[in-house]
Design a protein around this motif. Sequence first.
Motif, PDB file in Angstrom:
ATOM      1  N   PHE A 183     -13.849   3.989   4.226  1.00 24.18           N
ATOM      2  CA  PHE A 183     -12.998   3.545   4.645  1.00 24.18           C
ATOM      3  C   PHE A 183     -13.242   2.968   6.269  1.00 24.18           C
ATOM      4  N   GLN A 211      -4.945   5.662   6.029  1.00 25.13           N
ATOM      5  CA  GLN A 211      -5.139   4.463   5.128  1.00 25.13           C
ATOM      6  C   GLN A 211      -6.206   4.700   3.874  1.00 25.13           C
ATOM      7  N   ARG A 269      -3.711   6.164   1.090  1.00 29.27           N
ATOM      8  CA  ARG A 269      -2.461   5.653   0.890  1.00 29.27           C
ATOM      9  C   ARG A 269      -2.790   4.431   0.108  1.00 29.27           C
ATOM     10  N   GLU A 270      -4.017   3.911   0.473  1.00 25.34           N
ATOM     11  CA  GLU A 270      -4.518   2.971  -0.422  1.00 25.34           C
ATOM     12  C   GLU A 270      -4.306   3.381  -2.385  1.00 25.34           C
ATOM     13  N   SER A 271      -5.735   4.928  -1.906  1.00 26.57           N
ATOM     14  CA  SER A 271      -5.530   5.314  -3.222  1.00 26.57           C
ATOM     15  C   SER A 271      -4.832   5.097  -4.332  1.00 26.57           C
ATOM     16  N   TRP A 292      -3.453   0.382  -4.252  1.00 20.86           N
ATOM     17  CA  TRP A 292      -4.611  -0.659  -4.715  1.00 20.86           C
ATOM     18  C   TRP A 292      -3.727  -1.595  -6.233  1.00 20.86           C
ATOM     19  N   SER A 342      -1.261  -1.342  -7.565  1.00 24.39           N
ATOM     20  CA  SER A 342      -0.236  -2.884  -7.925  1.00 24.39           C
ATOM     21  C   SER A 342      -0.221  -4.273  -7.651  1.00 24.39           C
TER      22      SER A 342
END
Lengths: 293, 114, 119
Positions: B59, B100, B103-105, B108, B110
């Motif tokens: 990231f 980030q 958060r994304e783990s 994503w 959805s």
Amino acid sequence: MIFLKIRLTEGPNESEIMKKLIVVITATITAFSWISLHAGPDSDQAAFEKYFTSKFPDTPVSDFINGVYSIDKPSREQWEEIEEFPPYELAIDSGKAAWNKPFANSKTYADCFENEGAVRGNYPYWDADRKEVVTLELAINECRVANGEEPLKYNKGKMADISAYMSYQSRGQKINVVIPDDPDAMAAYERGKEFYYSKRGQLNFSCFDCHGSGSGNLVRADKLSPALGHTSHFPVYRSKWGGMGTLHRRFGGCNKQVRAAAFKPQSQIYRELELFLTYMSNGLDFNGPGARK
Amino acid sequence: MFKKVKTTAVASLVATIMTLGLMSYANVGIVSNAIASDGFESSWAAADEQRKMAAKLGFEWRDTKKLLKKAKAANESGENEKAMKLVAKAHEQSNDAIAQQERESSAWQSRVPK
Amino acid sequence: MLRKTAVIAFLTPLLLLGSVSGSLAIADEAAITKGKKVAFDRKKGNCLACHMIDDGTLPGNQGPPLVAMKARFPDKEVLKAQIYNPLEKNPNSIMPPFGLHNILSDGEIDAITEYLLTL
């Protein structure tokens, strides 16, 4: 649960029953996880395709290989004019010359690739022995190295030319990526999928933000192309580049645009991304090389 | 002849003053740089460590490495304040990138069409 | 004489008030001008990439047109928060978190907010 309790209190040998139950439960869990794993790519692909065919109902599914021109009439007309004298023609010619020119050891690419190079439809694939994704460009360089030649740079230049020639030879072959029954292959597919949907970079965009939910919308004057069919037409001649580029060059460009650090072309994650994204277009035609804005 | 000697004398006087001036300036410079640069080196290393962590997670942001490079150049040309600001900016970028990823783990999934 | 003094005494606060509100208006004007500049700058807000705004040319349409902003955001802080971090309201928002990711400074976000509320 009630049943369990009755059995346990009534049973003559509680520990025996417990053991059997544990075996049954474990087997059930294993079976379920096996099913959910293996239901993955197939149903993913169906849902992905349906997402775009319902979003753009006027576009026949086979036409998505034409990228943004499949959903944008005005720019399609311009593009069709460009295709009459395609800007990638020089690349095909140069790729053909390279294909025919023997290596120092007097062998040629034809010793690595069958069918006069018309093998686009075999890539990318999961190599079970090596436990990694093999792409066309990777195979081209491996052919060179195996024959004592220097590997080529992956983003543009000669690599894009040879890839363009082989793609041209393969036009019309079906995209048919296979994810084998293999936890390593599944894990590679899943990593590519997670990459695709994860927001990254300072601007916080995922690939899907622009080319899924955002596809068809305008960023300034540019319409965002739909992801279905996205890998079919590479390498491409891009006016913005003023030349040819491979799929991984485009991946890197997209990452930089959202202000994320780009990965190296043919890095593990980009190959896994290619595996996932190409799988999503299974059933469509390979039609590279292409011309884009 | 005399004139020339005079000129030379004046020139050497000027040169001496200038040299002294430069030396004292350089001395101050060296001392202050040594203090600041110690803080700079460790801050820079910490920021670079954080950048590597973000990269390991896949990231890393586009400009973080550039900021660290600029910070080094600024420090070398004695612009310590600017250098420290750039390091802080780079460090924050990597903190944000790591947040980030976290958060994304779990976000994503959805977005996958069903 | 007395009358004159009274008039002056009466007028002075008014004049003072006038000049204060005048400088406030100038400050607002400056923020609005700055806000528009930052909003239109491709390397800053680049809002036109996705939003139709004002007299901006070739706007995108990823996001909604930025019109009637005062009616849509009666509370200035709500608008500011949306620019600062749209993920707060919607983790799938396609809008960049301008404050959270330091794409813009707090001052720039304040200025953009002032500008948007004039639309």
